[in-house]
Structures are given as structure tokens and as C-alpha cells.
Design a protein around this motif. Sequence first.
Motif, PDB file in Angstrom:
ATOM      1  N   UNK A 138       2.631  -4.114  14.936  1.00 27.43           N
ATOM      2  CA  UNK A 138       4.021  -3.629  14.990  1.00 27.43           C
ATOM      3  C   UNK A 138       4.653  -3.926  16.352  1.00 27.43           C
ATOM      4  N   UNK A 139       3.807  -4.209  17.360  1.00 19.34           N
ATOM      5  CA  UNK A 139       4.291  -4.586  18.691  1.00 19.34           C
ATOM      6  C   UNK A 139       4.354  -6.102  18.859  1.00 19.34           C
ATOM      7  N   UNK A 140       3.991  -6.838  17.811  1.00 22.24           N
ATOM      8  CA  UNK A 140       4.039  -8.294  17.882  1.00 22.24           C
ATOM      9  C   UNK A 140       2.788  -8.934  18.436  1.00 22.24           C
ATOM     10  N   UNK A 141       1.673  -8.185  18.507  1.00 26.74           N
ATOM     11  CA  UNK A 141       0.419  -8.704  19.053  1.00 26.74           C
ATOM     12  C   UNK A 141      -0.626  -8.769  17.938  1.00 26.74           C
ATOM     13  N   UNK A 142      -1.317  -9.917  17.854  1.00 24.72           N
ATOM     14  CA  UNK A 142      -2.207 -10.202  16.742  1.00 24.72           C
ATOM     15  C   UNK A 142      -3.507 -10.832  17.237  1.00 24.72           C
ATOM     16  N   UNK A 143      -4.485 -10.883  16.343  1.00 28.74           N
ATOM     17  CA  UNK A 143      -5.741 -11.553  16.670  1.00 28.74           C
ATOM     18  C   UNK A 143      -5.495 -13.049  16.842  1.00 28.74           C
TER      19      UNK A 143
END
Length: 275
Positions: free
Chosen positions: A203-208
Amino acid sequence: MLILNALACAGLYRLPDGEWTLHSRFSQAINFSHANGELLTLYRYGKGMGPTGMLLSHKQFSRLTAVSHLYKTGNLLSGQGVTLRSQRQLRLQLNPADSAPVGLSRCGQQSGLCGALNQPLNDIPFYSEIMAALACWHHGGEPDWRWLIGRGPGLTPSGDDMLTGMLAVFIAAGIPVHLFLPSIDLLALLTTSVSCSYLNSARLGEFSTPVLGVMRSLQTGRNTDRALGRLLAVGHTSGADTVLGIALAQHWLQMADSRGMHARSGNNTHIYSGG
């Protein structure tokens, strides 16, 4: 005190300092939990890394198999005679840009809830429910994902992985996602702490890194085969479920634009057909 220089870290700035206790241990990851419920993960090199944790070499990872408590101070982790510090600080963030559609025609992998990836999207189970929830969200409502969150197999259940894939597409399209998921407190009641960690990062725009690899390939128009293969190899069905979420969100955006619903935010043309 043994000092280990981890290969990289990500997202530690978002996690509180203090004591972290062993939550779960797997062949590729060791999870530690904070008293507030947040999760920090140590990743073994080779399968990518998630948005909050440290990436370790095989040898470093093996040395930490007996560690049950860590103390975090900034980007340093220490405990039981070991200190971890990172050589690189990564920001595993997805930035808005045009995206090509993901192609699933050659993907015979099975998702956890909806069958094979290469079937027509409008034939998958829960298609109507997902499209209805997205339409509700588009019209300013809070979609009710309680039937999907926590549903399906895995430490990150299939429904949660699908939502992660959808969030990646919407963030790549520059669409605000602050109403897309339930509140952090409610989310914690609906699914696993590991899955909460990934969804709250999304939801903060950070992904694996495997998710970022696919999305960045789609954004640049490069061949996605290698990146897609890496994501599909994640977990038993987690990668496939995430890819399905990506495809469903892109499908919905295309339908919204074709109907003049103006789903996009700003001036991003978030789906394009050419290279």
C-alpha cells in the motif's frame, strides 16, 4: 562479536528499533516479529528479497539458524553474539510509468484459488466479485475484500497475493490506493502477520524484488519471460497468485478506459499495447 556484512537491506527505516523475536524459520527466510506485530525478514540470496528485511549470503544465512532474538538499532541488527550491518540500502519502490499488459497465454501454472493462469480471465472463479469490488473502489467506496483476504493456501494466502499484484498495477498507473485495503488494524485480524507485512508495504508502493522485476519489465517494454519466471517460482502458488492479480487489475483498467470511466489518475496512460 561476529560482524556480518549483509548483501543489502530494505525498509528497515519503517520498522521500530528494539527487540525482535523469532517468528518462523524456513529454508529461504527467517522471520522476526516485534511486540507491535510488525515483521522483519532475513532472506537467503537466490530467490530475491521482500520490502522489509536483510538479504544474506548462503553462509551468513546458515550462521543465523540458531538466533532467536535480534535487537534493531537503525540499520543494525544484533543479538546472540552476531551483528548484521548492510553494504547496500535498497528502496524497493515502484514508480508510476506506462505498463504493457502481462501475457499469460503460455503460463500453465496453477493459482491457489482460481485454477490455471492461461484460462480466460472472465472464466476464473470470483471474477464477478473482484470486478464489482474494483468498481466500488473506482466510485469512491471502500471495497470489501474480507471474503478474499486470508483466503487460500500459504503463509501469504492466495487472495492476499492477488491483492498485492493488483496494488502493483494501480501504483504503476499512478492511481491513489489509500482506500484499496482495510485499515492496518483490521487487516491484522484477517490474515497472517507475514501477509500483513507484504500488504502494508504494497500500500506504500514497496514490493519484493520478483514483483518489481515483472512490473519494471512491463514498464520498459522489455521481454518479461525471465522476470515472470522468477516471480512464478516464488512459493507454492504465491508467485502465480500475484501474477493473476496483476493481470486482473490490468484487465479492469482496460475495461474502465474502454467504457470512458477514466480510471487513471493524472496523465498516465497506464496500459499500452506497443513495445
